[in-house]
Design a protein around this motif. Structure first.
Motif, PDB file in Angstrom:
ATOM      1  N   LEU A  74     -15.798  53.986 -30.514  1.00  0.00           N
ATOM      2  CA  LEU A  74     -15.405  54.200 -31.376  1.00  0.00           C
ATOM      3  C   LEU A  74     -14.135  54.919 -30.770  1.00  0.00           C
ATOM      4  N   GLU A  75     -14.115  55.655 -30.222  1.00  0.00           N
ATOM      5  CA  GLU A  75     -13.281  56.588 -29.053  1.00  0.00           C
ATOM      6  C   GLU A  75     -12.594  56.064 -28.583  1.00  0.00           C
ATOM      7  N   LEU A  76     -12.640  54.695 -27.836  1.00  0.00           N
ATOM      8  CA  LEU A  76     -12.006  54.213 -26.664  1.00  0.00           C
ATOM      9  C   LEU A  76     -10.697  53.558 -27.919  1.00  0.00           C
ATOM     10  N   LEU A  99      -0.156  32.946 -46.566  1.00  0.00           N
ATOM     11  CA  LEU A  99      -1.639  32.178 -46.881  1.00  0.00           C
ATOM     12  C   LEU A  99      -2.603  33.755 -46.931  1.00  0.00           C
ATOM     13  N   ARG A 100      -3.736  32.966 -46.858  1.00  0.00           N
ATOM     14  CA  ARG A 100      -4.954  33.588 -46.716  1.00  0.00           C
ATOM     15  C   ARG A 100      -5.367  33.503 -45.982  1.00  0.00           C
ATOM     16  N   THR A 101      -5.858  35.519 -45.525  1.00  0.00           N
ATOM     17  CA  THR A 101      -6.482  35.051 -44.295  1.00  0.00           C
ATOM     18  C   THR A 101      -7.444  36.402 -43.765  1.00  0.00           C
ATOM     19  N   ALA A 102      -8.561  35.988 -43.179  1.00  0.00           N
ATOM     20  CA  ALA A 102      -9.738  36.282 -43.048  1.00  0.00           C
ATOM     21  C   ALA A 102      -9.857  37.295 -42.067  1.00  0.00           C
ATOM     22  N   LEU A 103     -10.322  38.233 -41.095  1.00  0.00           N
ATOM     23  CA  LEU A 103     -10.812  38.746 -40.070  1.00  0.00           C
ATOM     24  C   LEU A 103     -12.137  38.322 -39.193  1.00  0.00           C
ATOM     25  N   LYS A 110     -18.177  49.606 -38.682  1.00  0.00           N
ATOM     26  CA  LYS A 110     -18.068  50.709 -37.913  1.00  0.00           C
ATOM     27  C   LYS A 110     -17.005  50.728 -37.413  1.00  0.00           C
ATOM     28  N   LEU A 111     -16.685  50.231 -36.630  1.00  0.00           N
ATOM     29  CA  LEU A 111     -15.783  50.401 -35.665  1.00  0.00           C
ATOM     30  C   LEU A 111     -14.533  49.168 -35.876  1.00  0.00           C
ATOM     31  N   VAL A 112     -14.891  48.319 -36.848  1.00  0.00           N
ATOM     32  CA  VAL A 112     -13.718  47.180 -37.093  1.00  0.00           C
ATOM     33  C   VAL A 112     -12.800  48.011 -38.227  1.00  0.00           C
ATOM     34  N   GLU A 113     -13.515  48.990 -38.452  1.00  0.00           N
ATOM     35  CA  GLU A 113     -12.485  50.474 -39.514  1.00  0.00           C
ATOM     36  C   GLU A 113     -11.738  50.720 -39.026  1.00  0.00           C
ATOM     37  N   VAL A 114     -11.565  51.205 -37.875  1.00  0.00           N
ATOM     38  CA  VAL A 114     -11.224  51.639 -36.808  1.00  0.00           C
ATOM     39  C   VAL A 114     -10.133  51.010 -36.134  1.00  0.00           C
ATOM     40  N   ALA A 115     -10.577  49.813 -35.727  1.00  0.00           N
ATOM     41  CA  ALA A 115      -9.124  48.568 -35.238  1.00  0.00           C
ATOM     42  C   ALA A 115      -8.392  48.252 -36.327  1.00  0.00           C
ATOM     43  N   LEU A 116      -9.127  48.384 -37.750  1.00  0.00           N
ATOM     44  CA  LEU A 116      -8.181  48.279 -38.610  1.00  0.00           C
ATOM     45  C   LEU A 116      -7.121  48.453 -38.512  1.00  0.00           C
ATOM     46  N   GLU A 117      -6.927  50.159 -38.405  1.00  0.00           N
ATOM     47  CA  GLU A 117      -5.780  50.687 -38.554  1.00  0.00           C
ATOM     48  C   GLU A 117      -4.544  50.642 -37.473  1.00  0.00           C
ATOM     49  N   ASP A 125      -7.258  39.455 -46.656  1.00  0.00           N
ATOM     50  CA  ASP A 125      -7.733  39.047 -47.572  1.00  0.00           C
ATOM     51  C   ASP A 125      -9.032  39.348 -47.456  1.00  0.00           C
ATOM     52  N   VAL A 126      -9.545  38.936 -46.581  1.00  0.00           N
ATOM     53  CA  VAL A 126     -11.470  39.501 -46.462  1.00  0.00           C
ATOM     54  C   VAL A 126     -11.729  39.903 -44.672  1.00  0.00           C
ATOM     55  N   VAL A 127     -12.569  40.821 -44.826  1.00  0.00           N
ATOM     56  CA  VAL A 127     -13.003  40.602 -43.920  1.00  0.00           C
ATOM     57  C   VAL A 127     -14.796  40.351 -43.571  1.00  0.00           C
ATOM     58  N   VAL A 128     -15.152  39.791 -42.522  1.00  0.00           N
ATOM     59  CA  VAL A 128     -16.838  39.305 -42.495  1.00  0.00           C
ATOM     60  C   VAL A 128     -16.897  40.028 -41.128  1.00  0.00           C
ATOM     61  N   CYS A 129     -18.109  41.117 -40.798  1.00  0.00           N
ATOM     62  CA  CYS A 129     -17.957  41.757 -39.640  1.00  0.00           C
ATOM     63  C   CYS A 129     -19.149  41.296 -39.108  1.00  0.00           C
TER      64      CYS A 129
END
Length: 220
Positions: A74-76, A99-103, A110-117, A125-129
């Motif tokens: 998270l820090e990195l 086009l509709r997209t999903a990650l 928790k980490l994906v939320e930071v990466a999304l920055e 449109d969708v994020v599946v972790c």
């Protein structure tokens, strides 16, 4: 469009490498190259099992290591992530085309939320972790879940991956698979379209893959 994250859109595997080696040192050992490679594309639980086996510490508690590793990554991640070649341009082109997209990632929310920055929340449109599915990659559940949330048949989707674990998941789901290796070499595989980078890939190229579902020779 179904996008993997680590090693596909951003060069975050190097971030994981730093944190995992630090964690092994904290445990009084050294992470072997083979163990590190086996972790690429895997879930957190699978990676921690590999770590324990590699260090010869089968009874090592998992929860404290997961907490420490998550906080360190998270820090990195917070310091910013580097895009893989052609990835940002492709993502922008796909969104511009409507086009509709999903990650679809093995990384936890928790980490994906930071990466999304870095990635841009509006680009998906969708994020599946990885911690939001019962069976993570290489099981097909993550990709099938993403397609269902997008409201499309997975057979009508292109999934972009970089690791053997991710490719196995996407291929088993029924999606058309475009593989762009990052840290690990990917051998030619039936049903997998192999490129050396995403540079030059655009919506027209992706549409053509859906029309010609089959083996492509490495290119680009």
């Amino acid at each position: 469009m179904l996008f993997d994250m680590d090693g596909t859109l951003v060069d975050s595997e190097k971030v994981w490498e730093i944190a995992l080696h630090e964690l092994a040192a904290r445990a009084g050992g050294t992470l072997s190259p083979a163990a590190r490679q086996a972790m690429i594309g895997s879930s957190m639980a699978a990676s921690m099992q590999i770590l324990r086996d590699d260090l010869g510490q089968p009874d090592r508690p998992e929860a404290p290591d997961v907490e420490w590793l998550t906080d360190r990554v998270l820090e990195l991640f917070g310091a910013g992530l580097v895009w893989r070649p052609g990835a940002l341009e492709l993502l922008h082109a796909v969104r511009f085309a409507g086009l509709r997209t999903a990650l679809v990632t093995s990384t936890g929310r928790k980490l994906v939320e930071v990466a999304l920055e870095t990635l841009g929340r509006d680009n998906f449109d969708v994020v599946v972790c990885g911690d939001e599915v019962a069976l993570p990659k290489p099981d097909p559940e993550p990709y099938r879940t993403a397609a269902a949330l997008l409201g499309v048949a997975v057979e009508d989707c292109v999934a972009i991956e970089d690791s053997p674990t991710g490719v196995a998941s996407a291929l088993a789901s029924g999606a058309t698979v475009l593989a762009v290796p990052a840290e690990l070499e990917l051998p030619p595989t039936d049903g997998v379209h192999l490129r050396t980078s995403l540079v030059g890939v655009d919506p027209a190229y992706l549409a053509d893959l859906l029309v010609h579902r089959g083996l492509l020779q490495p290119e680009g």
